[in-house]
Every structure is written in structure tokens, then in C-alpha cells.
Design a protein around this motif. Sequence first.
Motif, PDB file in Angstrom:
ATOM      1  N   LYS A  55       0.815  -1.221   0.000  1.00 62.56           N
ATOM      2  CA  LYS A  55       0.000   0.000   0.000  1.00 62.56           C
ATOM      3  C   LYS A  55       0.846   1.267   0.000  1.00 62.56           C
ATOM      4  O   LYS A  55       0.316   2.370   0.063  1.00 62.56           O
ATOM      5  CB  LYS A  55      -0.931  -0.013   1.212  1.00 62.56           C
ATOM      6  N   ILE A  56       2.171   1.105   0.006  1.00 65.77           N
ATOM      7  CA  ILE A  56       3.042   2.278  -0.083  1.00 65.77           C
ATOM      8  C   ILE A  56       3.745   2.166  -1.430  1.00 65.77           C
ATOM      9  O   ILE A  56       4.634   1.335  -1.614  1.00 65.77           O
ATOM     10  CB  ILE A  56       4.058   2.304   1.076  1.00 65.77           C
ATOM     11  N   ASP A  61       4.369   8.740  -1.390  1.00 63.23           N
ATOM     12  CA  ASP A  61       3.854   7.972  -0.237  1.00 63.23           C
ATOM     13  C   ASP A  61       4.937   7.852   0.840  1.00 63.23           C
ATOM     14  O   ASP A  61       4.695   8.077   2.022  1.00 63.23           O
ATOM     15  CB  ASP A  61       3.440   6.558  -0.663  1.00 63.23           C
ATOM     16  N   ARG A  64       5.746  11.345   2.368  1.00 61.02           N
ATOM     17  CA  ARG A  64       4.695  11.838   3.271  1.00 61.02           C
ATOM     18  C   ARG A  64       4.851  11.208   4.658  1.00 61.02           C
ATOM     19  O   ARG A  64       4.728  11.879   5.681  1.00 61.02           O
ATOM     20  CB  ARG A  64       3.323  11.502   2.670  1.00 61.02           C
ATOM     21  N   GLU A 213      -1.023   7.854  10.893  1.00 57.47           N
ATOM     22  CA  GLU A 213      -2.076   8.797  10.518  1.00 57.47           C
ATOM     23  C   GLU A 213      -2.013   9.204   9.051  1.00 57.47           C
ATOM     24  O   GLU A 213      -3.035   9.364   8.404  1.00 57.47           O
ATOM     25  CB  GLU A 213      -1.994  10.039  11.405  1.00 57.47           C
ATOM     26  N   VAL A 214      -0.798   9.369   8.515  1.00 58.91           N
ATOM     27  CA  VAL A 214      -0.683   9.851   7.124  1.00 58.91           C
ATOM     28  C   VAL A 214      -0.506   8.716   6.116  1.00 58.91           C
ATOM     29  O   VAL A 214      -0.292   8.959   4.939  1.00 58.91           O
ATOM     30  CB  VAL A 214       0.482  10.867   6.963  1.00 58.91           C
ATOM     31  N   SER A 215      -0.583   7.471   6.587  1.00 59.14           N
ATOM     32  CA  SER A 215      -0.236   6.350   5.704  1.00 59.14           C
ATOM     33  C   SER A 215      -1.387   5.867   4.826  1.00 59.14           C
ATOM     34  O   SER A 215      -1.205   4.926   4.046  1.00 59.14           O
ATOM     35  CB  SER A 215       0.282   5.174   6.538  1.00 59.14           C
ATOM     36  N   ASN A 216      -2.547   6.447   4.956  1.00 57.72           N
ATOM     37  CA  ASN A 216      -3.734   6.007   4.192  1.00 57.72           C
ATOM     38  C   ASN A 216      -3.999   4.515   4.364  1.00 57.72           C
ATOM     39  O   ASN A 216      -4.305   3.800   3.405  1.00 57.72           O
ATOM     40  CB  ASN A 216      -3.577   6.322   2.694  1.00 57.72           C
ATOM     41  N   GLY A 217      -3.835   4.035   5.574  1.00 54.63           N
ATOM     42  CA  GLY A 217      -4.156   2.639   5.873  1.00 54.63           C
ATOM     43  C   GLY A 217      -3.030   1.660   5.639  1.00 54.63           C
ATOM     44  O   GLY A 217      -3.179   0.468   5.905  1.00 54.63           O
ATOM     45  N   ALA A 218      -1.871   2.149   5.189  1.00 49.48           N
ATOM     46  CA  ALA A 218      -0.755   1.234   4.934  1.00 49.48           C
ATOM     47  C   ALA A 218      -0.075   0.793   6.225  1.00 49.48           C
ATOM     48  O   ALA A 218       0.534  -0.277   6.276  1.00 49.48           O
ATOM     49  CB  ALA A 218       0.271   1.893   4.017  1.00 49.48           C
TER      50      ALA A 218
END
Length: 264
Positions: A55-56, A61, A64, A213-218
Motif C-alpha cells: 500500500k506504499i 507515499d 509523506r 495517521e498519514v499512511s492512508n491505511g498502509a
Amino acid sequence: MSIDRRKFLKIAGLSGIGLGLSAADSLVKGKAHASEESSLPESGVRLALVIDIGKIRTDEDYKRITDACHSIHNVPSIPNTKHEVKWIWTDNYEHTFPDQTNEFIPHEMKEKRFLLLCNHCAKPPCVRVCPTKATFKRPDGIVAQDPHRCIGCRFCMAACPYGSRSFNWVDPRKYLDMNKTNPDYPTRTMGVVEKCTLCVERLARGLEPACVEVSNGAIVFGNLADPGSNVRKILSTHYTIIRKPAVGTQPSVFYVIGGGENAG
Ligand code: SF4
Ligand code: SF4
Ligand code: SF4
């Protein structure tokens, strides 16, 4: 995004998050031995991260995530790699999982970059060797560090098999724009060691770690000792690996590794 309040209070109530440092420290002193016997401590809390590498994907990505950590923790950008300070960084598969590689692993995996940080090991050698207790393990499993007690002996760096600690060879403040530092987090000084703290300061405020928090669920954060936690659900439904299992430190950072659907 804040942690679900009920979930957080459950973690905080059991772990001592929100206690002052000295209170948490005294709990650690009382339970350190017992908690090092088992990977699931008596406190009922072992905080952990699960990183889904699939997911990264893009440079943005990665940036961030690393920027989120380094900007809020006032980690300096030092161009000389011999002097660099890093809390979260990237490396390739071979360096990340040196004992789990072979010449036939998929090309995508060989090309992939992995996020690295302190593993908040269940059996942390850095804690064992620190002569001043500047590095200590909390009841919730976080391997914390108090820079004020650090005498810069670097025993912890020699003991950590993951290169997760950085020594401040030069004054880090010279490599920070002091007008743009986060005033709520202290800057460090030359001669001390530092590393990822699993965002203890954010957890105390009911927030998730910044990288999460900034990983978009990764990256997912939770209590490994709770069978119903989100991290346990992922670990029970995905194939995951940890770094250097042979050294026996029992990392609390897990990597979701898949086939083609996850790589690339
Ligand atoms: S990764 Fe290294 S610094 Fe972090 S807890 Fe484990 S041994 Fe200590
Ligand atoms: S460098 Fe600091 S944290 Fe590391 S072992 Fe020495 S006193 Fe402890
Ligand atoms: S958990 Fe917090 S301190 Fe550790 S790498 Fe992530 S953002 Fe940085």
C-alpha cells in the motif's frame, strides 16, 4: 484521525499511557523482568505496527510518511550520511530482511523499498546494555528513551541489530530551521542518541502515531496482546514477516508481504 475513543481508553488504561514518566518508569522497573520472559506481557498491552508494503507505492507515499515523523519530532536533515539522524527511513529487501532472501525472490520485491524504524522489540538488547536507563521499556511495550539521561556511550547502537538508533555527532539544531521547528517537541543536542519513540507524546493525547495517521491505511497500530485488535486481525489473515527473527529480539513491527498483488 484520532484512535477510536473506547479502543484508546482500553489501551491507555492498561498500559499506563497518561501516567507521568516516572510512574511509568517505576512500573517498568517492577515488571521489566516478567515482561521480557514472554512476548505478551502481564500488562496486557504490547503496542505494535503492521506495515503493508503493497500500500506504499510512490515516492510521495514514502516521503509523506517519513516527513510526518521527522517534521513533528524536529529530526534534522544532515546531508553528510555519516552524521545523519533518522527515525524512519527506507531500504531494500536484501538489507531489510537479510536472513529471508534468496536469489529467486520476485523482481518486484527486490526493487521494493521498505520502511524501517525502531522495532520496539519485546526483548530489546538496547535496554539491557544502557548503563543509565536512558533507554527503557514501558509496560505497553514501547522502548522509550530519555535524552537527558543519555551519556552518549552508544552501547545501545552497538546492541541494536537493526541500526535503529542515530547518534548526534554534530549539533542537530544547526540543521533545523529553528523558526519552523515544532515547539511542542524538544530538539536534541550533540552527543546523545535518539530514535523512533512510537509517538508516545501523541498516544498520550489519544492520537495515533504520525506515520500511521498519514499512511492512508498502509500502517496499522494496535495492541498485539489483544486478540480482537486490528493488528491481530491483520496478522491472522495475512502473511507477515519480521526483521531478523534469528536474533531473538521479537520485533513489534510486522510487514505484510504478499505476492504480485502486494508488490510493485
Ligand atoms: S529495534 Fe533496536 S533500538 Fe529498537 S527496541 Fe529493538 S534493539 Fe532497541
Ligand atoms: S548512548 Fe545513551 S541511550 Fe544509548 S546506551 Fe548509552 S546512555 Fe543509553
Ligand atoms: S511511530 Fe512515530 S516516532 Fe516512530 S516512526 Fe512513526 S511517526 Fe516516527
